[in-house]
Design a protein around this motif. Structure first.
Motif, PDB file in Angstrom:
ATOM      1  N   THR A  53      -6.902  49.455   5.964  1.00 34.70           N
ATOM      2  CA  THR A  53      -7.474  48.146   6.247  1.00 34.70           C
ATOM      3  C   THR A  53      -7.013  47.685   7.615  1.00 34.70           C
ATOM      4  O   THR A  53      -5.827  47.761   7.930  1.00 34.70           O
ATOM      5  CB  THR A  53      -7.015  47.119   5.189  1.00 34.70           C
ATOM      6  N   ILE A  54      -7.950  47.245   8.424  1.00 35.55           N
ATOM      7  CA  ILE A  54      -7.608  46.659   9.718  1.00 35.55           C
ATOM      8  C   ILE A  54      -7.620  45.152   9.537  1.00 35.55           C
ATOM      9  O   ILE A  54      -8.614  44.575   9.091  1.00 35.55           O
ATOM     10  CB  ILE A  54      -8.616  47.062  10.798  1.00 35.55           C
ATOM     11  N   THR A  55      -6.499  44.510   9.870  1.00 30.73           N
ATOM     12  CA  THR A  55      -6.427  43.064   9.728  1.00 30.73           C
ATOM     13  C   THR A  55      -6.569  42.433  11.101  1.00 30.73           C
ATOM     14  O   THR A  55      -5.811  42.751  12.010  1.00 30.73           O
ATOM     15  CB  THR A  55      -5.076  42.658   9.119  1.00 30.73           C
ATOM     16  N   ALA A  56      -7.551  41.565  11.220  1.00 30.40           N
ATOM     17  CA  ALA A  56      -7.780  40.935  12.509  1.00 30.40           C
ATOM     18  C   ALA A  56      -8.224  39.502  12.288  1.00 30.40           C
ATOM     19  O   ALA A  56      -8.654  39.132  11.192  1.00 30.40           O
ATOM     20  CB  ALA A  56      -8.843  41.696  13.290  1.00 30.40           C
ATOM     21  N   ALA A  57      -8.109  38.693  13.331  1.00 24.71           N
ATOM     22  CA  ALA A  57      -8.536  37.299  13.229  1.00 24.71           C
ATOM     23  C   ALA A  57      -8.795  36.765  14.619  1.00 24.71           C
ATOM     24  O   ALA A  57      -8.362  37.368  15.602  1.00 24.71           O
ATOM     25  CB  ALA A  57      -7.456  36.455  12.536  1.00 24.71           C
ATOM     26  N   GLY A  58      -9.483  35.665  14.677  1.00 29.47           N
ATOM     27  CA  GLY A  58      -9.682  35.013  15.961  1.00 29.47           C
ATOM     28  C   GLY A  58     -11.077  34.479  16.153  1.00 29.47           C
ATOM     29  O   GLY A  58     -11.625  33.847  15.230  1.00 29.47           O
ATOM     30  N   SER A  59     -11.644  34.734  17.317  1.00 33.16           N
ATOM     31  CA  SER A  59     -12.906  34.147  17.760  1.00 33.16           C
ATOM     32  C   SER A  59     -13.981  34.146  16.677  1.00 33.16           C
ATOM     33  O   SER A  59     -14.268  35.175  16.070  1.00 33.16           O
ATOM     34  CB  SER A  59     -13.406  34.934  18.966  1.00 33.16           C
ATOM     35  N   SER A  60     -14.583  32.988  16.458  1.00 34.88           N
ATOM     36  CA  SER A  60     -15.677  32.946  15.494  1.00 34.88           C
ATOM     37  C   SER A  60     -16.975  33.413  16.141  1.00 34.88           C
ATOM     38  O   SER A  60     -17.924  33.747  15.442  1.00 34.88           O
ATOM     39  CB  SER A  60     -15.830  31.538  14.914  1.00 34.88           C
ATOM     40  N   ALA A  61     -17.013  33.451  17.485  1.00 32.35           N
ATOM     41  CA  ALA A  61     -18.217  33.965  18.155  1.00 32.35           C
ATOM     42  C   ALA A  61     -18.395  35.444  17.849  1.00 32.35           C
ATOM     43  O   ALA A  61     -19.510  35.952  17.754  1.00 32.35           O
ATOM     44  CB  ALA A  61     -18.100  33.761  19.665  1.00 32.35           C
ATOM     45  N   GLN A 230     -19.825  18.030  16.875  1.00 36.29           N
ATOM     46  CA  GLN A 230     -20.104  18.655  15.590  1.00 36.29           C
ATOM     47  C   GLN A 230     -19.151  19.825  15.378  1.00 36.29           C
ATOM     48  O   GLN A 230     -18.709  20.453  16.330  1.00 36.29           O
ATOM     49  CB  GLN A 230     -21.550  19.171  15.557  1.00 36.29           C
ATOM     50  N   LYS A 231     -18.889  20.117  14.108  1.00 38.30           N
ATOM     51  CA  LYS A 231     -17.952  21.184  13.770  1.00 38.30           C
ATOM     52  C   LYS A 231     -18.691  22.521  13.720  1.00 38.30           C
ATOM     53  O   LYS A 231     -19.550  22.732  12.873  1.00 38.30           O
ATOM     54  CB  LYS A 231     -17.312  20.867  12.416  1.00 38.30           C
ATOM     55  N   GLY A 232     -18.377  23.414  14.651  1.00 38.53           N
ATOM     56  CA  GLY A 232     -18.964  24.746  14.623  1.00 38.53           C
ATOM     57  C   GLY A 232     -20.237  24.850  15.443  1.00 38.53           C
ATOM     58  O   GLY A 232     -20.974  23.876  15.618  1.00 38.53           O
ATOM     59  N   GLY A 233     -20.498  26.046  15.953  1.00 35.55           N
ATOM     60  CA  GLY A 233     -21.635  26.258  16.834  1.00 35.55           C
ATOM     61  C   GLY A 233     -22.970  26.053  16.150  1.00 35.55           C
ATOM     62  O   GLY A 233     -23.906  25.500  16.733  1.00 35.55           O
ATOM     63  N   ALA A 234     -23.077  26.486  14.895  1.00 39.34           N
ATOM     64  CA  ALA A 234     -24.350  26.353  14.196  1.00 39.34           C
ATOM     65  C   ALA A 234     -24.716  24.886  14.011  1.00 39.34           C
ATOM     66  O   ALA A 234     -25.885  24.499  14.129  1.00 39.34           O
ATOM     67  CB  ALA A 234     -24.266  27.042  12.833  1.00 39.34           C
TER      68      ALA A 234
ATOM     69  N   TYR B 320     -17.145  26.945   2.718  1.00 36.35           N
ATOM     70  CA  TYR B 320     -16.945  26.280   4.002  1.00 36.35           C
ATOM     71  C   TYR B 320     -17.216  27.225   5.165  1.00 36.35           C
ATOM     72  O   TYR B 320     -17.977  26.916   6.076  1.00 36.35           O
ATOM     73  CB  TYR B 320     -15.516  25.751   4.052  1.00 36.35           C
ATOM     74  N   ARG B 321     -16.591  28.401   5.150  1.00 37.26           N
ATOM     75  CA  ARG B 321     -16.703  29.340   6.276  1.00 37.26           C
ATOM     76  C   ARG B 321     -18.149  29.777   6.481  1.00 37.26           C
ATOM     77  O   ARG B 321     -18.620  29.881   7.606  1.00 37.26           O
ATOM     78  CB  ARG B 321     -15.833  30.570   6.047  1.00 37.26           C
ATOM     79  N   ASN B 322     -18.827  30.060   5.384  1.00 41.62           N
ATOM     80  CA  ASN B 322     -20.192  30.537   5.526  1.00 41.62           C
ATOM     81  C   ASN B 322     -21.120  29.440   6.013  1.00 41.62           C
ATOM     82  O   ASN B 322     -22.113  29.716   6.671  1.00 41.62           O
ATOM     83  CB  ASN B 322     -20.697  31.112   4.209  1.00 41.62           C
ATOM     84  N   TYR B 323     -20.771  28.205   5.694  1.00 37.08           N
ATOM     85  CA  TYR B 323     -21.584  27.124   6.221  1.00 37.08           C
ATOM     86  C   TYR B 323     -21.331  26.956   7.716  1.00 37.08           C
ATOM     87  O   TYR B 323     -22.250  26.760   8.502  1.00 37.08           O
ATOM     88  CB  TYR B 323     -21.295  25.815   5.490  1.00 37.08           C
ATOM     89  N   ILE B 324     -20.066  27.046   8.108  1.00 36.28           N
ATOM     90  CA  ILE B 324     -19.707  26.824   9.508  1.00 36.28           C
ATOM     91  C   ILE B 324     -20.173  27.983  10.389  1.00 36.28           C
ATOM     92  O   ILE B 324     -20.641  27.784  11.504  1.00 36.28           O
ATOM     93  CB  ILE B 324     -18.173  26.631   9.622  1.00 36.28           C
ATOM     94  N   ASP B 325     -20.019  29.214   9.911  1.00 32.23           N
ATOM     95  CA  ASP B 325     -20.396  30.386  10.704  1.00 32.23           C
ATOM     96  C   ASP B 325     -21.533  31.138  10.050  1.00 32.23           C
ATOM     97  O   ASP B 325     -21.336  32.207   9.488  1.00 32.23           O
ATOM     98  CB  ASP B 325     -19.214  31.364  10.830  1.00 32.23           C
ATOM     99  N   PRO B 326     -22.749  30.626  10.101  1.00 34.78           N
ATOM    100  CA  PRO B 326     -23.846  31.368   9.493  1.00 34.78           C
ATOM    101  C   PRO B 326     -24.082  32.659  10.271  1.00 34.78           C
ATOM    102  O   PRO B 326     -23.823  32.724  11.478  1.00 34.78           O
ATOM    103  CB  PRO B 326     -25.034  30.419   9.618  1.00 34.78           C
ATOM    104  N   ASP B 327     -24.544  33.677   9.567  1.00 38.66           N
ATOM    105  CA  ASP B 327     -24.837  34.925  10.242  1.00 38.66           C
ATOM    106  C   ASP B 327     -26.060  34.726  11.140  1.00 38.66           C
ATOM    107  O   ASP B 327     -27.073  34.193  10.691  1.00 38.66           O
ATOM    108  CB  ASP B 327     -25.104  36.012   9.201  1.00 38.66           C
ATOM    109  N   PRO B 328     -25.986  35.143  12.396  1.00 37.95           N
ATOM    110  CA  PRO B 328     -27.112  34.868  13.299  1.00 37.95           C
ATOM    111  C   PRO B 328     -28.400  35.570  12.885  1.00 37.95           C
ATOM    112  O   PRO B 328     -29.483  35.016  13.070  1.00 37.95           O
ATOM    113  CB  PRO B 328     -26.636  35.392  14.654  1.00 37.95           C
ATOM    114  N   THR B 329     -28.285  36.793  12.347  1.00 38.42           N
ATOM    115  CA  THR B 329     -29.522  37.503  12.016  1.00 38.42           C
ATOM    116  C   THR B 329     -29.931  37.330  10.565  1.00 38.42           C
ATOM    117  O   THR B 329     -31.084  37.529  10.228  1.00 38.42           O
ATOM    118  CB  THR B 329     -29.391  39.003  12.335  1.00 38.42           C
ATOM    119  N   GLN B 330     -28.983  36.993   9.687  1.00 34.25           N
ATOM    120  CA  GLN B 330     -29.348  36.783   8.279  1.00 34.25           C
ATOM    121  C   GLN B 330     -28.743  35.486   7.760  1.00 34.25           C
ATOM    122  O   GLN B 330     -27.899  35.495   6.860  1.00 34.25           O
ATOM    123  CB  GLN B 330     -28.832  37.942   7.419  1.00 34.25           C
TER     124      GLN B 330
END
Lengths: 373, 369, 348
Positions: A53-61, A230-234, B320-330
């Protein structure tokens, strides 16, 4: 009754908007790299016997791209799982420096202080590896402007609250002198820190100079009165689409289908334009760690190139220069080598609606990864 | 019985048992009239479509009208009574709308996602080599397991501690005991601890004891314990206080030792209330998001049922996470996970409640009705 | 051991003395008793230890940033996660957050608490018995609805619902500072946040007050009715005095939830670090908890410490609020006392 009805309408609109995110007109053009993969790169180079398992975290982009990279990687090495927590770039770097991650995803390279801290955790320090390329779209909602062009200094003035109305002469000048009707501008941006804003402010500082006094590399825009956070890019993209007169910076990949996107400095947002900006404007300026691949965009050069979209977004994966655990090293390096291959870039860019890194950068990444001990 | 009452009206006269009463269904008529008036006002503004608006205005007009009518016809005391009753009804109706709306929003968004594939599998990412496309298939099984493991650990730690502390407070400590007063006070304070503070506490604890960047299920469970213990103490204390003293006295009179009296008589008698209290304590924490995200991190696809190692997801965090970071293609997949996990969380709570009721009904001694 | 079997927490009665005491004292010498007493005493002490632990660990983590000069700290002036950028010290950063926390919680309590108590009264004293059971269950269920759900609900339902109301209030009552400013078209207003917060605290206040109302001795209620009291007078004379401290407790619990609520505010409200009483604009003060939820992920090590310091302050605030309220309750409850009628089981 009214409550539930209006709620479900809004919800349907939201879901519908998101559901169509993949079909953004501006994302159709692609830049497939010309180099044909040889037999020992990309998917063919992955060792199927790898497990762990590779454990990683960070940028939401990066999260969608990481989904693409890891799905492709695990399609060969079925025993490998990637566990990527999109907590945010700062948190990723923090936990990486603390030694609890195999790599961090970050929209910014390590700062000078963090480079020193990382050197204390990992012998030989840590390396910034560019892996993910996208652009910052200037999304707007002004029905009277079916197309819109904004120069760097106009954008800077809008985001700094100096231009507050769509009828402003500066906007008219950018659009062949045709003034828009008077309407209030609402700037929408993220309430949390993000690589999107950081790359946007880098551009504003580089292209607009004195019109953007706040300077480069800001994870959050300086707050002005009336700014909509707003919270988050979406959520930013959804909000711009909903608010008449709104404008804001949105990840190119987070654009929804109906979104209207402005040209910046006369260049439309396309994958080709972003790749062009990377090719002409990006220069690696390593920090004190040998082999580091952090770099910066030269916005003057990008502006001179009329095909380059001026606000690219580059994101890094940060790995130790020396691994303590040989098995972990093999696993993480294999994964990053795959990301740095054409196959890997294609898998990530297809999943995330982003852009593949040019071969010149990928070659440098591969060379650097070979030096990791 | 009502028509002639109005003729007796005189503002200064003392009301007696013989004063007038409003017709029986007056409240219905006034309500209809008030809502109609509300609608008219909104129609005047050109906002007739704003149903909720004229309902609220109608409710307000109704209260005013019923208050005035009743005080003219029925006198101050009855008018107050009628007014308060109307107020309580209106408060209830107005408040039940958002509550039901919340449930409805979740159910209507989440119900279509609930397939066995969605519930019993982790999210899958299928890579197609020919097109380089990655297709996500929604699944929340790791989050369900994570929720149950984290909440389960928290419950196993908190419920006995809370119960024993409540036993000490009600059965052992004398009312004048200073420690008792302090503990009672601290429990009250602890019930007011904001959940984010509990999350930060677990984060700080594990940062200092294990090292920075430690994410695991146990850490989240400890955060939840801080929130659960006081709830459990308060709930069980209330229940233990309700056990009639005579039962204890009867047990002592038969020579039963104190601890056996507590276990066999006091706890046994209040078992229904205790189980309900425990369930409320669990329900209080099972939907926590921020503290768990801070303490346990988040894993999108990896299945992890080991609370000691590695990040764990819970349903609320996945939502929460899925709402904040929706998948761009799906985006449909992440939307489904966001709403579906919220709905599953509510369903789990319902199931727990039902279990609690069954348990309570089975173990409670046959009580007087 | 001087333990009495007498439970009676408040007051007790003449039945608390006498034979059971001596009997219990005798029996406590047994091993089982010792173990049980030790366990339960230990549990009680553990609560104090935990609370102390919360304070200590937060203080250790928060300490480096509370007294520091932020402008000279490169980590706090980190531009890439710029939320602490430009603040001179901890207090400059936290004071607007503290204001926002108190203001938002106050609004939520103002909107939510009376309604919650109204619902509790409705369920306990007005609704038909069978409906009351179902409604009580529904409210308990809502206490378990995760805060994320309320956040989502706030976004998809409440924001659009409030849109026309915002415009109406701003146009007609804009001269009141609360409704002034320029309306947030997207609806990310503090009003929306406060309403969702109020709805969130409804279940918790309702379910506790309802329990208390139901425990009112029926003899008191019947006595009041027998004297010719109307239903409201019965409630005012018998139920409310009996339940006063319980109501305050439940409101405090609601306040605790409002103070600490993270996701709903973080997701719904457009947050800024400002002092503002305006309810309908994009320029809203944010709360400590929402700010932590918003910024923790992007924070570097020192910024995380700074956020923990704000959390510590939140802890102190909730502690202080509880402390003051307990003191008030303590004074208030010297009047009518809570007393159990032993023959009556609590109806549920």
């Amino acid at each position: 009754m009214k409550i539930t009805r209006s709620g479900s309408i809004a919800a349907v609109a939201l879901v519908g908007a998101l559901a169509l995110a993949g079909c953004s007109a501006s994302t159709t053009s692609t830049t497939t790299s010309s180099a044909a993969p040889t037999s020992k790169v990309g998917l063919n180079a992955i060792d199927p016997s790898l497990t762990g398992t590779i454990t990683a975290a960070g940028s939401s982009a990066q999260v969608a791209a990481q989904t693409g990279y890891s799905a492709a990687f695990s399609s060969v090495a079925t025993g490998v799982t990637l566990n990527y927590n999109p907590e945010g770039s700062g948190g990723g770097r923090k936990d990486f420096i603390a030694g609890s991650l195999d790599f961090a995803g970050s929209d910014a390279p390590l700062s000078a202080a963090e480079t020193t801290q990382a050197a204390a955790t990992f012998p030989g320090g840590a390396l910034d590896i560019p892996v993910y390329l996208d652009g910052v779209a200037i999304q707007y909602n002004e029905k009277d402007a079916s197309t819109l062009n904004l120069s760097g200094s106009t954008l800077a003035k809008i985001f700094a609250g100096k231009i507050t109305n769509w009828s402003d002469p500066a906007i008219a000048t950018d659009n062949g002198g045709k003034a828009l009707p008077s309407k209030k501008i609402t700037v929408v941006t993220r309430s949390d820190s993000s690589g999107t804003m950081q790359n946007l402010t880098n551009y504003l500082a580089g292209a607009a100079g004195s019109d953007w006094p706040a300077g480069p590399n800001l994870g959050t825009l300086p707050q002005i009165t009336g700014m909509d956070l707003q919270k988050g890019g979406a959520a930013v993209a959804t909000e711009i689409a909903a608010v008449d007169g709104a404008i804001g910076g949105v990840d190119h990949s987070a654009l929804t289908s109906g979104a209207t996107v402005a040209s910046v400095d006369g260049v439309k947002l396309t994958n080709a334009g972003i790749a062009e900006a990377m090719a002409t404007g990006f220069a690696i300026k390593p920090n004190s760690t040998p082999g580091d691949l952090s770099g910066a965009f030269d916005y003057t050069k990008i502006k001179a190139d009329t095909k380059a979209y001026p606000i690219p977004l580059l994101s890094y994966d940060i790995i130790p220069a020396t691994f303590k655990d040989a098995a972990k090293k093999k696993l993480v390096l294999a994964y990053l080598e795959f990301i740095a291959s054409t196959d890997g870039q294609k898998a990530g860019a297809t999943k995330a609606n982003s852009v593949q890194l040019p071969d010149s950068i990928l070659k440098q990444v591969t060379a650097t990864l070979a030096t990791v001990k | 019985m009502t028509t002639q009452a109005q003729t007796n009206y005189s503002p200064s006269a003392q009301r007696t048992l013989t004063t007038g009463r409003l017709p029986r269904f007056i409240e219905v008529w006034v309500a209809v009239a008030a809502i109609a008036a509300g609608a008219l006002v909104f129609a005047g503004f050109g906002h007739l479509d704003y149903v909720a608006g004229w309902l609220v205005l109608g409710a307000f007009l109704y209260l005013v009208a019923i208050g005035i009518l009743a005080s003219i016809v029925e006198g101050r005391r009855r008018a107050t009574d009628r007014f308060v009753r109307s107020l309580v009804f209106v408060a209830f109706l107005l408040a039940i709308i958002p509550l039901v709306s919340t449930l409805w929003t979740v159910v209507s968004h989440g119900i279509t996602t609930l397939t066995p594939q969605f519930i019993f599998n982790p999210e899958k990412a299928q890579f197609d080599r020919a097109t380089s496309e990655t297709k996500l298939v929604a699944g929340v099984w790791p989050a369900i397991v994570g929720t149950l493991v984290i909440t389960g650990i928290a419950a196993v730690i908190s419920i006995p501690i809370g119960l024993l502390a409540a036993v000490w407070l009600t059965e052992y400590a004398l009312p004048g005991n200073p420690v008792r007063r302090i503990v009672t006070f601290l429990v009250d304070v602890m019930t007011g601890i904001p959940s984010i503070v509990a999350g930060l506490f677990a984060f700080a604890l594990f940062t200092l004891l294990v090292g920075p960047g430690t994410f695991n299920g146990l850490s989240a469970a400890i955060a939840l314990c801080v929130l659960m213990i006081p709830t459990m103490v308060r709930a069980s204390e209330e229940m233990l206080k309700l056990v009639p003293l005579e039962l204890r006295e009867a047990a002592y009179a038969l020579g039963v030792s104190k601890w056996r009296t507590i276990v066999k008589v006091v706890l046994r008698t209040s078992v229904a209330g205790l189980v309900t209290g425990g369930m409320l304590a669990v329900a209080r924490v099972i939907g926590e998001t921020a503290p768990i995200y801070i303490a346990a991190g988040y894993t999108r696809t990896a299945f992890n049922a080991d609370p000691l190692h590695g990040a764990m997801s819970t349903l609320a965090v996945v939502s929460y996470r899925n709402y904040i970071d929706p998948d761009p293609t799906q985006p449909a997949v992440t939307q489904a996970e966001a709403w579906g996990s919220a709905l599953i969380l509510i369903i789990i709570v319902v199931i727990l409640n039902l279990i609690a009721r069954v348990v309570a009904a089975r173990f409670a001694p046959k009580a007087r009705r | 051991m001087t333990a009495t079997p007498a439970t009676a927490a408040n007051g007790g009665g003449p039945q608390n003395t006498g034979a059971p005491t001596r009997l219990a004292a005798m029996k406590v010498s047994k091993v089982g008793d010792r173990v049980f007493l030790g366990l339960s005493t230990g549990a009680a002490w553990l609560i104090m230890v935990i609370l102390a632990g919360v304070a200590i660990f937060l203080i250790i983590q928060a300490a480096p940033t509370i007294g520091a000069n932020w402008l000279q700290n490169t980590a706090l002036q980190d531009r890439t996660s710029g939320f602490t950028l430009g603040y001179a010290n901890f207090w400059a950063y936290v004071s607007p957050l503290l204001f926002g926390t108190i203001w938002a919680s106050f609004l939520a309590l103002l909107l939510g608490a009376p309604v919650a108590i109204g619902i509790a009264l409705f369920i306990s004293h007005y609704a038909p018995r069978r409906a009351a059971g179902i409604l009580g269950y529904l409210v308990d269920l809502l206490a378990a609805v995760p805060s994320v759900v309320f956040g989502l609900w706030g976004i998809v339902v409440i924001r659009p619902f409030l849109g026309p109301l915002n415009d109406f209030l701003n146009t007609n009552f804009g001269w009141i500072p609360l409704f002034g400013g320029s309306v947030a078209q997207g609806g990310s207003t503090l009003l929306a946040g406060a309403i969702v917060l109020a709805v969130m605290i409804l279940p918790i206040i309702t379910s506790i007050s309802r329990e208390i109302f139901l425990q009112t001795p029926s003899l008191h209620e019947e006595a009041a009715l027998a004297l010719g009291a109307t239903r409201w007078e019965m409630i005012r004379l018998a139920v409310l005095p009996y339940a006063r401290s319980g109501i305050i407790s439940s409101v405090l619990l609601g306040l605790g939830r409002a103070l600490g609520e993270t996701m709903a505010i973080a997701m719904i409200v457009s947050p800024k670090l400002i002092f503002s009483f305006q309810l309908l604009t994009n320029d809203n003060p944010t709360t400590i908890a929402a700010n932590i939820a918003n910024q923790f992920g992007g924070a570097n090590l020192t910024q995380a410490n700074a956020l923990i310091a704000t959390g510590l302050l939140l802890f102190v605030v909730s502690f202080a609020v509880n402390f003051v309220a307990r003191w008030v309750v303590g004074r208030a409850s010297t009047g009518p006392r809570r007393r159990r009628i032993p023959t009556r089981k609590a109806s549920r």
